[in-house]
Design a protein around this motif. Structure first.
Motif, mmCIF file in Angstrom:
data_model
loop_
_atom_site.group_PDB
_atom_site.id
_atom_site.type_symbol
_atom_site.label_atom_id
_atom_site.label_comp_id
_atom_site.label_asym_id
_atom_site.label_seq_id
_atom_site.Cartn_x
_atom_site.Cartn_y
_atom_site.Cartn_z
ATOM 1 N N ASP A 1 2.948 -16.082 12.195
ATOM 2 C CA ASP A 1 2.204 -16.851 11.194
ATOM 3 C C ASP A 1 1.988 -16.050 9.927
ATOM 4 O O ASP A 1 1.872 -16.607 8.836
ATOM 5 N N SER A 2 1.893 -14.732 10.078
ATOM 6 C CA SER A 2 1.651 -13.887 8.911
ATOM 7 C C SER A 2 2.205 -12.500 9.173
ATOM 8 O O SER A 2 2.491 -12.115 10.319
ATOM 9 N N LEU A 3 2.359 -11.750 8.112
ATOM 10 C CA LEU A 3 2.772 -10.358 8.163
ATOM 11 C C LEU A 3 1.925 -9.644 7.108
ATOM 12 O O LEU A 3 2.306 -9.556 5.943
ATOM 13 N N PRO A 4 0.753 -9.168 7.501
ATOM 14 C CA PRO A 4 -0.275 -8.799 6.507
ATOM 15 C C PRO A 4 0.024 -7.602 5.622
ATOM 16 O O PRO A 4 -0.565 -7.486 4.559
ATOM 17 N N VAL A 5 0.906 -6.704 6.080
ATOM 18 C CA VAL A 5 1.019 -5.408 5.403
ATOM 19 C C VAL A 5 2.446 -5.122 4.963
ATOM 20 O O VAL A 5 3.398 -5.363 5.715
ATOM 21 N N LEU B 1 -7.084 3.619 7.797
ATOM 22 C CA LEU B 1 -6.341 4.851 7.546
ATOM 23 C C LEU B 1 -5.793 5.336 8.883
ATOM 24 O O LEU B 1 -6.540 5.763 9.762
ATOM 25 N N ALA B 2 -4.476 5.252 9.034
ATOM 26 C CA ALA B 2 -3.823 5.566 10.294
ATOM 27 C C ALA B 2 -3.326 7.010 10.269
ATOM 28 O O ALA B 2 -2.403 7.350 9.534
ATOM 29 N N MET B 3 -3.931 7.852 11.086
ATOM 30 C CA MET B 3 -3.550 9.257 11.181
ATOM 31 C C MET B 3 -2.381 9.371 12.153
ATOM 32 O O MET B 3 -2.519 9.053 13.335
ATOM 33 N N GLY B 4 -1.224 9.832 11.654
ATOM 34 C CA GLY B 4 -0.018 9.734 12.450
ATOM 35 C C GLY B 4 0.689 11.048 12.707
ATOM 36 O O GLY B 4 0.637 11.988 11.908
ATOM 37 N N VAL B 5 1.385 11.081 13.850
ATOM 38 C CA VAL B 5 2.309 12.150 14.202
ATOM 39 C C VAL B 5 3.577 11.499 14.733
ATOM 40 O O VAL B 5 3.620 10.296 14.980
ATOM 41 N N ASN B 6 4.622 12.311 14.915
ATOM 42 C CA ASN B 6 5.870 11.772 15.447
ATOM 43 C C ASN B 6 6.033 12.140 16.926
ATOM 44 O O ASN B 6 5.190 12.829 17.512
ATOM 45 N N ASN B 7 7.121 11.676 17.522
ATOM 46 C CA ASN B 7 7.374 11.910 18.947
ATOM 47 C C ASN B 7 8.397 13.012 19.193
ATOM 48 O O ASN B 7 9.022 13.044 20.252
ATOM 49 N N LYS B 8 8.553 13.930 18.251
ATOM 50 C CA LYS B 8 9.460 15.041 18.492
ATOM 51 C C LYS B 8 8.946 15.866 19.669
ATOM 52 O O LYS B 8 7.805 16.344 19.655
ATOM 53 N N THR C 1 0.855 -1.175 0.000
ATOM 54 C CA THR C 1 0.000 0.000 0.000
ATOM 55 C C THR C 1 0.899 1.235 0.000
ATOM 56 O O THR C 1 2.103 1.145 0.212
ATOM 57 N N VAL C 2 0.293 2.382 -0.221
ATOM 58 C CA VAL C 2 1.033 3.641 -0.242
ATOM 59 C C VAL C 2 0.673 4.458 0.992
ATOM 60 O O VAL C 2 -0.498 4.732 1.254
ATOM 61 N N SER C 3 1.697 4.822 1.776
ATOM 62 C CA SER C 3 1.541 5.736 2.900
ATOM 63 C C SER C 3 2.244 7.046 2.556
ATOM 64 O O SER C 3 3.091 7.090 1.666
ATOM 65 N N ARG D 1 -2.970 2.130 5.482
ATOM 66 C CA ARG D 1 -2.258 3.269 4.895
ATOM 67 C C ARG D 1 -2.048 4.288 6.012
ATOM 68 O O ARG D 1 -2.955 4.540 6.802
ATOM 69 N N VAL D 2 -0.864 4.874 6.071
ATOM 70 C CA VAL D 2 -0.553 5.854 7.105
ATOM 71 C C VAL D 2 -0.409 7.228 6.464
ATOM 72 O O VAL D 2 0.245 7.377 5.431
ATOM 73 N N LEU D 3 -1.027 8.227 7.081
ATOM 74 C CA LEU D 3 -0.776 9.623 6.734
ATOM 75 C C LEU D 3 -0.036 10.252 7.901
ATOM 76 O O LEU D 3 -0.593 10.381 9.002
#
Length: 321
Positions: A310-314, A127-134, A39-41, A72-74
Motif C-alpha cells: 500500500d505504501s513505501l514510506p522511505v 536513527l538506525a545504528m547499523g553494522v554489517n555481517n562481515k 533522507t540522508v544515510s 536515517r541509517v548510520l
C-alpha cells in the motif's frame, strides 16, 4: 436499424465508455503513491575523538532542517572481537582504526541532539545504528548480534529521534547461518526495530524457479534476515543498480515469503547510494538516484498480486560522512 441491433449497439457503446473511464481514472502502481522525498544515510568511519561527534551533530542538524520525517541509517562498519568496530569498506587485514563499539553510541547521540535542536515542522526520525555481517572479525554471529543490541538499547532517544538498529546483511560477507544467528540474537535481546538494509547478491528475479543466491544463501535466508526472524524487522533493501534487477530480486524474495514463508517482506523503503558514488566514484551501473530506486521497487512490488504494498514510506540515500 431494428430494435435488437440498436440495443446491442447501446450495450457496446456503454461498455466502451466504462472501459475508457476506468483507463482514465485508474492509476498505475507508480502513480498510486507519492514519492516521499529522500533522507540522508551515512557510512560513518570512526577513529575516536570529538571531531566525529561534532560532525555527527552537524549532520543531524542538517537533516532536522529538512523538516522531513523518516529513517536515517548510520553504518559504522564491522564488529570485531573485544567489542571493537572496524571502519566500513575494510577487511580484517586493514590497518584502519579500531574503536570501542560504545563510540558509535556517542556519535549517534550527537546526531540525535543535532536533529532535535535544528528540526523544523516537528520532524521526527528513526536513527538506525547499523553494522554489517562481515564474519571476518573473530566473533560469531550470535555474540555479535547480542553485543549490538546492547549498544542500541544503551543509546537514548530524544523527543524527536527514536534510536533503532540496522544491519547490512550481504550474502558475500558471511554464511547464511552467521547472519541468521546475528539477527536472531539481536531481535531476542532487543525490542527496538531492526532495519534490514540488505543486498540480494545472485538471487533470482521474480518468476524464476530458482531459489539459490550467492555463497550458499537461499531465498529463505534472505527473507528470514529481512522479515521472517521477528516482527520487529523492517526491510530497506539496496536498490543501487540502474537496470532495476535488484527490485526484481526483492520481489522474488517477497513472493517466496508470501507463498512459502511467513508472509511477504515488510518493506519500509528503498536505499540508494547516489551521493556516495559521486563522492568516491566507481559506480557506473550502481548509482541509482533515490527517486529511481524507490520507483523501481514500488512499481515492481505492485506488479505482482502477492507482493503488492500500500505504501513505501522511505527513500534514503547513502553518502560518506
Amino acid at each position: 436499424m431494428n430494435t435488437s441491433h440498436r440495443t446491442a449497439t447501446q450495450r457496446i457503446t456503454t461498455t466502451l465508455a466504462v472501459l475508457a473511464l476506468g483507463a482514465a481514472t485508474a492509476a498505475t502502481p507508480a502513480e498510486a503513491a507519492t514519492y516521499p522525498g529522500q533522507t540522508v544515510s551515512r557510512y560513518t568511519p570512526l577513529a575516536g575523538g570529538s571531531a566525529e561527534r561534532t560532525a555527527a551533530r552537524d549532520a543531524g542538524c542538517a537533516e532536522g532542517r529538512t523538516g522531513r520525517d523518516g529513517v536515517r541509517v548510520l553504518f559504522f562498519g564491522t564488529q570485531e572481537k573485544g567489542d571493537k568496530l572496524r571502519q566500513p569498506g575494510t577487511t580484517s587485514g586493514s590497518t584502519s582504526a579500531r574503536v570501542a563499539a560504545s563510540t558509535a553510541a556517542d556519535v549517534a547521540t550527537a546526531w540525535a541532539e543535532g536533529f532535535t535542536e535544528c528540526r523544523t515542522g516537528g520532524a521526527t526520525a528513526d536513527l538506525a545504528m547499523g553494522v554489517n555481517n562481515k564474519s571476518d572479525g573473530g566473533i560469531d554471529g550470535a555474540a555479535a548480534g547480542r553485543a549490538w543490541a546492547a549498544i542500541v538499547d544503551g543509546t537514548a532517544d530524544t523527543e524527536a529521534v527514536t534510536i533503532t538498529g540496522a544491519v547490512d546483511a550481504e550474502p558475500a560477507w558471511s554464511s547464511p547461518s552467521w547472519a541468521r544467528g546475528w539477527v536472531d540474537a539481536f531481535t531476542q535481546a532487543s525490542d527496538h526495530t531492526l532495519y534490514a538494509a540488505n543486498s540480494a547478491d545472485g538471487c533470482p528475479t521474480h518468476g524464476s524457479s530458482s531459489t539459490s543466491c550467492n555463497n550458499g544463501w537461499k531465498l529463505a535466508d534472505l527473507h528470514y534476515v529481512a522479515t521472517g526472524a521477528a516482527p520487529t524487522i523492517k526491510a530497506i533493501p539496496q536498490i543501487y543498480r540502474t537496470d532495476g534487477i535488484q527490485a526484481r530480486q526483492w520481489s522474488a524474495i517477497s513472493s517466496w515469503g508470501a507463498t512459502k514463508g511467513s508472509g511477504p517482506v515488510r518493506f519500509a523503503g528503498a536505499m540508494s547510494q547516489e551521493a556516495a558514488c559521486k563522492q568516491r566514484g566507481g559506480c557506473s551501473t550502481t548509482d541509482n538516484s533515490p527517486k529511481d530506486a524507490w520507483n523501481q521497487l514500488y512499481t515492481e512490488l505492485n506488479a505482482h498480486s502477492e507482493t503488492k504494498v500500500d505504501s513505501l514510506p522511505v527513500a534514503t540515500d547513502m553518502r560518506w560522512a
